[in-house]
Design an enzyme around this catalytic site. Structure first.
Site, mmCIF file in Angstrom:
data_model
loop_
_atom_site.group_PDB
_atom_site.id
_atom_site.type_symbol
_atom_site.label_atom_id
_atom_site.label_comp_id
_atom_site.label_asym_id
_atom_site.label_seq_id
_atom_site.Cartn_x
_atom_site.Cartn_y
_atom_site.Cartn_z
ATOM 1 N N ASP A 155 -13.156 41.207 28.525
ATOM 2 C CA ASP A 155 -12.284 40.779 29.616
ATOM 3 C C ASP A 155 -10.822 40.735 29.144
ATOM 4 O OD1 ASP A 155 -12.143 39.583 32.332
ATOM 5 O OD2 ASP A 155 -11.385 37.825 31.268
ATOM 6 N N GLU A 162 -11.555 45.965 29.261
ATOM 7 C CA GLU A 162 -10.860 45.951 30.549
ATOM 8 C C GLU A 162 -9.371 46.008 30.227
ATOM 9 O OE1 GLU A 162 -10.027 43.178 34.453
ATOM 10 O OE2 GLU A 162 -9.994 42.354 32.438
HETATM 11 C C1 NOJ Z 1 -10.794 40.036 34.788
HETATM 12 C C2 NOJ Z 1 -12.032 39.654 35.535
HETATM 13 O O1 NOJ Z 1 -12.679 40.829 35.965
HETATM 14 C C3 NOJ Z 1 -11.589 38.776 36.659
HETATM 15 O O2 NOJ Z 1 -12.616 38.541 37.581
HETATM 16 C C4 NOJ Z 1 -11.042 37.494 36.094
HETATM 17 O O3 NOJ Z 1 -10.524 36.701 37.125
HETATM 18 C C5 NOJ Z 1 -9.918 37.774 35.092
HETATM 19 N N1 NOJ Z 1 -10.218 38.852 34.206
HETATM 20 C C6 NOJ Z 1 -9.650 36.560 34.249
HETATM 21 O O4 NOJ Z 1 -10.709 36.333 33.378
#
Ligand code: NOJ
Length: 570
Positions: free
Chosen positions: A205, A265
């Site tokens: 993440d 991500e």
């Molecule tokens: C990316 C995640 O996919 C999202 O859902 C989240 O709110 C943010 N990162 C913070 O962790």
């Protein structure tokens, strides 16, 4: 390496499960691990290679579980560690791997280490695990810098003793201090903890976050969305990811689940930003969000694909067109533009208009995505063509973005509404431990009208789903779609079957074919495969082919209708 000379993840189809919305075995209205376990037959039948499971850890749920209070446990509302182990085991028996979400940029303010930091006075070592600073201005009453929270408002919150702490997301998500040696050490242990339990990989993440410029300078001027910033794409990240790669590669690649992977991500404004993340000894994969950002035009899709391929193959940067953070493709494509954070408001304003167009385009886009070289991710419900739910009442909305913008942004709840499994019933088969979706379900013949009777395992009526489902949800249900040979679900099942069997699909390269029609997107993959997608307003002649393998809409007289894609053998 495994699976005959290449790693399994290079051409895998990975299905994203948002567990609270997938299937609820406990009947409390919240999806859980036993629910997911009971639907593995559905996923095997669909034909996916792996599941990316978004956070299922203990959490106050201020951000749908991305506010983790214990990185090595299962939220009791979602199950137990034994349920997790059974899930991994049952999935492996169906040759499905499990990828778990790692949330290293921040934790929950309920995490014991953050509680200890709050309880300690300024200057104490407990605070050094996070980013605490004195404020600016008279009495330190202003935040230490002007950084924005991604969910609206300032990225700083003041605590009663006057200091401020940093949170790039919600107040309840304090950022870890990655320059403190205990933080990387703790995450190394967390990574091993899950790999030792047999998971095939990690989705990382906010992988572009973690390290911040130590001077915490203000951001200056107009700031491009996802562009370089003092809190994004720091060079220190790459040594960290090399160390994680060494951990992943230390697990034997032979046997199931094979070589272990991690997918970052990383949001970016220029695809070249991905390069250092994808160094040979860096993260195995990062998401490639180009198709989410592309509008519905031939040139936009072609440009997005070229831009991604110029940086990495789809094996290193998998293709994705939706996830739990962006409006669902079937609704997004009602508009011609690509995704922007403001899109949800445009969709709300659009009401019911262009629904059929959006759905047609989403079917065509799925065939484009699944024909591209490399690996692909599917977000749960995409295979059902679920639309974005735009009319969730304010009182039911959960996304912190909605709250932190004072309701100006509707937020992301509309793509997180619990899935419909059955045509009828209180929650369309989402809740209820019994029913025909249990283990072993693989076939239409198991679907019966009893699917609509959702009862908990002790026979009680289940609670309402945690986000309200629209009344028409039943028509999108798995039950309805299995009974319709032209459904979204059957299109996805056919595409995944063909993708598995066709020697040209999966890893490899593509060759653009010029058709002379500016609306037609055509590429060839060897041996003997052609993709054609018509973005134009009028039917277009199909390129030379021997046979139509699959089409997103009926094709007659060699003409590809608008908003339609076809897989051809050449
Ligand atoms: C990316 C995640 O996919 C999202 O859902 C989240 O709110 C943010 N990162 C913070 O962790």
């Amino acid at each position: 390496m495994s699976d005959g000379g290449h790693a399994w993840w290079e051409d895998a189809v990975v299905y994203e499960v948002y567990p609270r919305s997938f299937a609820d075995a406990g009947g409390d209205g919240v999806g859980d691990l036993p629910g997911l376990r009971s639907r593995l037959g559905y996923l095997a039948d669909l034909g996916v290679d792996a599941i990316w499971l978004t956070p299922f850890y203990p959490s106050p749920l201020a951000d749908g579980g991305y506010d983790v209070s214990d990185y090595r446990a299962v939220d009791p509302r979602l199950g137990t560690m034994a349920d997790f182990d059974h899930l991994v085991g049952d999935a492996a028996a169906r040759r499905i791997r499990i990828i778990v979400d790692l949330v290293p940029n921040h934790c929950s303010s309920a995490h014991p280490l953050f509680r200890a930091a709050l309880a300690a006075p300024p200057g104490r070592p407990e605070r050094d695990l996070f980013i605490f600073r004195d404020g600016r201005g008279p009495g330190g009453g202003q935040p230490p810098n002007n950084w924005p929270s991604q969910f609206g408002g300032s990225a700083w919150t003041r605590v009663p003793d006057g200091q401020w702490y940093l949170h790039l997301f919600d107040t309840s998500q304090p950022d870890w201090n990655w320059r403190h040696p205990d933080v990387p050490a703790m995450f190394r242990d967390v990574i091993r903890f899950w790999l030792d339990r047999g998971v095939a990989g990690l989705r990382v993440d906010v992988a572009h976050g973690l390290f911040k410029d130590p001077g915490l300078p203000d951001v200056v001027g107009v700031h491009p969305l996802n562009g370089p910033a003092p809190y994004r794409h720091r060079p220190e990240l790459h040594a960290l990811y090399q160390s994680w790669r060494a951990i992943l590669d230390s697990y034997p690649a032979g046997g199931f689940p094979g070589s272990r992977t991690a997918i970052g991500e990383v949001w970016y404004d220029a695809p070249g930003t991905l390069r250092p993340y994808l160094a040979t000894d860096g993260l195995p994969q990062v998401f490639n969000f180009q198709l989410i950002l592309a509008g519905w035009q031939q040139a936009a899709f072609r440009g997005a694909i070229d831009a991604a391929l110029a940086v990495a193959s789809g094996s290193r940067a998998p293709w994705v067109m939706g996830n739990h953070d962006v409006p669902r493709p079937a609704s997004r494509y009602r508009l011609d533009e690509g995704f922007t954070p403001e899109m949800i408001e445009q969709l709300i304003a659009l009401g019911d208009r262009n629904a059929e167009t959006g759905a047609r385009r989403a079917r065509a886009a799925a065939l484009v995505l699944l024909a591209l070289p490399g690996s692909a991710y599917i977000y749960q419900g995409e295979e059902l063509g679920l639309p974005e739910v735009t009319d969730i009442p304010a009182g039911a909305r959960q996304d912190p973005r909605f709250r932190r913008t004072g309701g100006k942004s509707a937020g992301r709840d509309g793509c997180r509404v619990p899935l419909p499994w059955a045509r009828n019933g209180a929650s369309f088969g989402f809740s209820g431990g019994s029913g025909p979706w249990g283990p072993g379900y693989p076939r239409e013949s198991r679907v019966s009208p009893r699917a609509s009777i959702a009862l908990t395992s002790d026979g009680a009526s289940p609670s309402a789903p945690w986000l309200p489902q629209p009344p028409e949800w039943g028509k999108y249900s798995v039950e309805s779609q299995l009974a319709d040979e032209h459904s979204f679900l059957n299109l996805y099942r056919a595409a995944l079957r063909l993708r598995r069997d066709h020697p040209a699909l999966g890893r490899g390269t593509l060759r653009w074919l010029e058709s002379g029609d500016p609306g037609l997107l055509c590429f060839a993959r060897d041996p003997g495969f052609v993709l054609a997608a018509n973005f134009g307003p009028a039917p277009a002649p199909l390129p030379a082919h021997r046979e139509i393998l699959l089409a997103s809409e009926p094709v007659t007289a060699g003409l590809l209708p608008p908003d339609t894609a076809a897989w051809l053998s050449a």
